[in-house]
Design an enzyme around this catalytic site. Structure first.
Site, short mmCIF file in Angstrom:
data_model
loop_
_atom_site.label_atom_id
_atom_site.label_comp_id
_atom_site.label_asym_id
_atom_site.label_seq_id
_atom_site.Cartn_x
_atom_site.Cartn_y
_atom_site.Cartn_z
N TYR A 139 0.85 -1.20 0.00
CA TYR A 139 0.00 0.00 0.00
C TYR A 139 0.88 1.25 0.00
CZ TYR A 139 -3.25 3.43 2.14
OH TYR A 139 -4.01 4.54 2.43
N LYS B 266 1.11 4.35 -2.71
CA LYS B 266 0.86 5.75 -2.32
C LYS B 266 2.09 6.62 -2.58
CE LYS B 266 -3.42 5.76 -0.68
NZ LYS B 266 -4.50 6.51 -1.36
N1 NAP Z 1 -8.56 5.82 6.82
C1 NAP Z 1 -7.27 6.08 7.01
O1 NAP Z 1 -6.74 5.96 8.14
C2 NAP Z 1 -6.42 6.54 5.85
C3 NAP Z 1 -5.09 6.85 6.11
C4 NAP Z 1 -4.28 7.31 5.07
C5 NAP Z 1 -4.82 7.48 3.82
N2 NAP Z 1 -6.13 7.16 3.58
C6 NAP Z 1 -6.62 7.37 2.22
O2 NAP Z 1 -7.78 8.18 2.28
C7 NAP Z 1 -8.65 7.88 1.18
C8 NAP Z 1 -10.05 7.61 1.69
O3 NAP Z 1 -10.03 6.35 2.37
P1 NAP Z 1 -11.07 5.99 3.52
O4 NAP Z 1 -10.33 5.99 4.78
O5 NAP Z 1 -12.31 6.84 3.37
O6 NAP Z 1 -11.35 4.48 3.15
P2 NAP Z 1 -12.68 3.75 2.65
O7 NAP Z 1 -13.82 4.13 3.50
O8 NAP Z 1 -12.30 2.31 2.54
O9 NAP Z 1 -12.90 4.38 1.22
C9 NAP Z 1 -12.20 3.90 0.10
C10 NAP Z 1 -12.63 4.68 -1.11
O10 NAP Z 1 -12.08 4.04 -2.26
C11 NAP Z 1 -13.11 3.82 -3.21
N3 NAP Z 1 -12.86 2.56 -3.91
C12 NAP Z 1 -12.57 1.36 -3.36
N4 NAP Z 1 -12.47 0.43 -4.32
C13 NAP Z 1 -12.70 1.05 -5.51
C14 NAP Z 1 -12.75 0.63 -6.86
N5 NAP Z 1 -12.54 -0.66 -7.22
N6 NAP Z 1 -13.02 1.54 -7.82
C15 NAP Z 1 -13.24 2.83 -7.49
N7 NAP Z 1 -13.22 3.30 -6.22
C16 NAP Z 1 -12.96 2.41 -5.24
C17 NAP Z 1 -14.41 3.74 -2.40
O11 NAP Z 1 -15.50 4.20 -3.17
P3 NAP Z 1 -16.73 3.25 -3.65
O12 NAP Z 1 -16.83 2.12 -2.65
O13 NAP Z 1 -17.89 4.17 -3.66
O14 NAP Z 1 -16.32 2.81 -5.01
C18 NAP Z 1 -14.13 4.75 -1.28
O15 NAP Z 1 -14.47 6.05 -1.68
C19 NAP Z 1 -7.99 6.70 0.46
O16 NAP Z 1 -7.21 7.18 -0.60
C20 NAP Z 1 -7.09 6.10 1.52
O17 NAP Z 1 -6.02 5.38 0.95
C21 NAP Z 1 -6.93 6.71 4.57
#
Ligand code: NAP
Length: 213
Positions: free
Chosen positions: A118, A122
């Protein structure tokens, strides 16, 4: 407003909420990065794109055992996402303006054994966004790279995260909006992660390779 999602059924529920609460005119569109179809962005009326797609995948010892999961990690976080962002960038260049806000991660700043697949995707995304910002500058298009630390979302729901370092999606949204209004290039969510990652980046490799992070 357009909401692109791989889970349109779930996103339709969110659309209804936006329509009712904010009288937003929202259209849900299908975009599955694991099964991509071309989207004609030039036919859409927009000037800002907010991209939050990401997939964390398996952690720790399981990483090198699971090629299918690794493929998914690389595609959703980088290799299938970048062509979509390129298409949007080309369309913005034609339109002469625009803003791209993309969520990357602090995980991209140094590979760690707990999530290096991952993290490497990133890292690629962050480097791509840096180059894209540089390329689009002369076209009047802004690129904001967001580097979240821990956020309490679906992605981390089964993880035991340190409370003091974990923020809600609502707080993250407010900080991202503030960064956008201030015309920032890169922001950490939350700001403490800038310091944490400074320290992590500067641990000598001969020590870092023995650590459990
Ligand atoms: N949560 C954390 O602690 C954390 C930390 C660092 C970075 N991030 C980053 O922040 C961003 C938001 O993540 P989150 O925490 O909100 O996680 P999440 O709830 O798992 O959301 C993941 C997102 O990715 C989209 N996604 C997943 N599979 C996909 C596919 N096959 N095609 C298109 N879209 C897809 C989902 O949209 P749909 O399901 O609607 O398609 C959803 O909007 C991500 O880039 C993640 O890597 C999160």
């Amino acid at each position: 407003m357009y909401l692109f999602s791989s889970n349109t059924e779930q996103t339709e529920i969110f659309k209804k909420h936006l329509d009712v609460k904010y009288s937003a005119n929202v259209e849900v569109m299908s975009l599955d990065l694991m099964n991509k179809k071309d989207i004609d962005f030039s036919a859409l009326d927009y000037d800002l794109v907010f991209c939050a797609s990401g997939y964390l995948g398996k952690a720790g010892e399981e990483i090198i055992e699971n090629d299918a999961d690794n493929d998914r990690i690389l595609k959703i976080n980088y290799s299938e996402l970048v062509p979509v962002l390129n298409t949007i960038a080309k369309d913005m260049v034609k339109k002469g303006s625009g803003t791209l806000i993309v969520l990357s991660s602090v995980a991209g700043e140094r590979g760690r054994k707990s999530n290096f697949m991952y993290g490497s995707a990133k890292a690629g995304l962050t480097a791509y966004l840096s180059g894209l910002r540089n390329y689009l500058f002369s076209h009047n298009i802004k690129v904001l790279t967001v580097k979240p630390g821990f956020m309490k979302t679906k992605m981390t729901r089964d993880m035991d995260l340190p409370k003091a370092l974990t923020i809600s999606p609502q707080k993250a949204a407010r900080l991202i909006y503030r960064g956008y209004k201030k015309k920032k290039n890169t922001i950490y969510i939350a700001p403490i992660w800038r310091l944490i990652m400074f320290v992590i980046r500067n641990i000598p490799e001969f020590i870092f390779k023995k650590m459990s992070l």
